[in-house]
Scaffold this active site. Structure first.
Site, PDB file in Angstrom:
ATOM      1  N   GLU A  64      52.582  38.483  48.555  1.00 34.22           N
ATOM      2  CA  GLU A  64      52.676  38.067  47.161  1.00 34.22           C
ATOM      3  C   GLU A  64      52.033  36.697  46.951  1.00 34.22           C
ATOM      4  OE1 GLU A  64      57.020  40.073  46.212  1.00 34.22           O
ATOM      5  OE2 GLU A  64      56.912  38.079  47.112  1.00 34.22           O
ATOM      6  N   GLN A 148      67.971  33.086  56.597  1.00 34.16           N
ATOM      7  CA  GLN A 148      68.377  32.316  55.428  1.00 34.16           C
ATOM      8  C   GLN A 148      69.836  31.848  55.481  1.00 34.16           C
ATOM      9  OE1 GLN A 148      68.142  30.480  51.737  1.00 34.16           O
ATOM     10  NE2 GLN A 148      66.435  31.297  52.905  1.00 34.16           N
ATOM     11  N   GLY A 233      69.113  38.985  48.024  1.00 30.95           N
ATOM     12  CA  GLY A 233      68.330  39.854  48.895  1.00 30.95           C
ATOM     13  C   GLY A 233      67.235  40.604  48.170  1.00 30.95           C
ATOM     14  N   ASP A 235      64.009  41.431  46.336  1.00 30.56           N
ATOM     15  CA  ASP A 235      62.728  40.739  46.194  1.00 30.56           C
ATOM     16  C   ASP A 235      61.566  41.693  45.999  1.00 30.56           C
ATOM     17  OD1 ASP A 235      62.503  41.815  48.698  1.00 30.56           O
ATOM     18  OD2 ASP A 235      62.354  39.929  49.775  1.00 30.56           O
ATOM     19  N   VAL A 301      65.785  36.339  42.677  1.00 32.82           N
ATOM     20  CA  VAL A 301      64.676  36.951  43.418  1.00 32.82           C
ATOM     21  C   VAL A 301      63.644  35.922  43.863  1.00 32.82           C
ATOM     22  CG1 VAL A 301      64.965  39.179  42.275  1.00 32.82           C
ATOM     23  CG2 VAL A 301      63.390  37.493  41.293  1.00 32.82           C
TER      24      VAL A 301
END
Length: 350
Positions: A64, A148, A233, A235, A301
């Site tokens: 992305e 994370q 979580g 995304d 997100v």
């Protein structure tokens, strides 16, 4: 060979320098600083260019680009998400980012963002929880104990004031890793055997799993009144963690609705499912937590403005320090119209 001019050089923050900077500042202080920068940019949300991230999906993951500008600076992040990578000894997420001056178009910072994204994601979660979580929340359930989890825990400690974290992961080694890393960090850690056990007594429920699929990490009957859910979580399309019944009982807060409706928990819901934009809560245009029985849900997100804030922070912090190095990145011919002549002269002096 002539040395590059100052105009050719861009400050570059390597992974090594980013880690040195974190330890120089202190991780909890840096999380607080990042949250302050993100909050400041959310307060001027309407100034920014906003677009859902540009995503290239494959069977194994997603790559992305996340761009935005406030009219004076332009920033973007390159980031991937490949859950299968850990089985091959690779990171699920890697990233780098760039900040540029809008007036000239010249880059002013290039930096690693794998470590920085972990920090900014956690800082954003805690910033949202500051507005949405029950007052005096002391316990968080951390479901999904990958890369994370420690950052999320320390951000909630530094910004919200949690004292206890209850860990659960389908891979017990991940929970043991997280508990080991948090040892001596001022948080009481409990490893749990089920998600149900993890959420017992927790006022904040954080879900952060990696698999790119529609999963039910929290079922409707697991979530009682009065909690804050930090669902980070999601995304990408086709990846969720919460039962839709939870969303129906919650007040749902999002970053940028056009992106979250594609990638977040609310992709399960109708297009007109009501959400509240987090920037409106921060600026006082909307109400966050109303009472002790309300279920608040941050459907986070990740959005480009948060990366812009992180880039802005790093630019400010590394100036006149040893935590960056000059990178010969931009051509700077003596005559800006004579790029070819610059190339030819380089051949002569070799």
């Amino acid at each position: 060979m002539p040395q590059p001019s100052d105009k050719a050089l861009v400050p570059f923050v390597s992974v090594d320098n980013m880690m040195r900077l974190v330890h120089h500042i202190g991780i909890e202080d840096m999380l607080r600083d990042l949250a302050s920068y993100v909050e400041a940019d959310f307060r001027r949300w309407e100034l920014f260019d906003k677009t859902p991230r540009v995503a290239s999906h494959s069977d194994v993951g997603v790559i992305e680009l996340m761009p935005t500008s406030d009219g004076e600076a332009y920033g973007f992040k390159y980031v991937n998400g490949h859950p299968k990578n850990t089985s091959e000894g690779l990171q699920t997420v890697t990233a780098f980012g760039l900040l540029a001056d809008v007036y000239t178009g010249y880059p002013v910072l290039l930096t690693e963002m794998t470590v920085l994204t972990a920090l900014r994601t956690a800082a954003t979660s805690a910033m949202a929880a500051k507005y949405l979580a029950p007052k005096n929340a002391k316990t968080m359930a951390m479901i999904g104990n990958g890369a994370q989890s420690e950052f999320q825990t320390l951000a909630m400690k530094a910004i919200v004031g949690i004292e206890n974290v209850r860990l659960y992961d389908v891979d017990s080694a991940a929970s043991e890793k997280c508990a080991r890393n948090l040892r001596g960090m001022g948080v009481d850690v409990t490893i749990c055997q089920t998600p149900e056990e993890a959420i017992q007594g927790a006022q904040i429920l954080t879900t952060c799993t990696a698999d790119k699929k529609n999963a039910t990490i929290l079922s409707d009957n697991m979530v009682g009144a009065g909690v804050h859910i930090n669902a980070i979580g999601g995304d990408c399309p086709g990846k969720t963690e919460l039962a839709s019944g939870i969303l129906e009982r919650s007040d749902v807060f999002v970053e940028f609705p056009p992106q979250t409706r594609i990638e977040g928990e609310i992709q399960q819901m109708p297009e007109d499912f009501p959400v509240i934009e987090l920037w409106e809560v921060i600026t006082g245009k909307a109400t966050g937590r109303k009472d002790d029985k309300q279920i608040t849900l941050f459907d986070g997100v990740g959005f480009a403005i948060e990366d812009f804030s992180a880039l802005r922070y790093i630019r400010d912090r590394v100036k006149d320090t040893p935590f960056s190095e000059p990178l010969d990145m931009l051509a700077d011919p003596d005559d800006p119209r004579d790029l070819f002549g610059m190339l030819q002269r380089a051949k002569v002096v070799q």
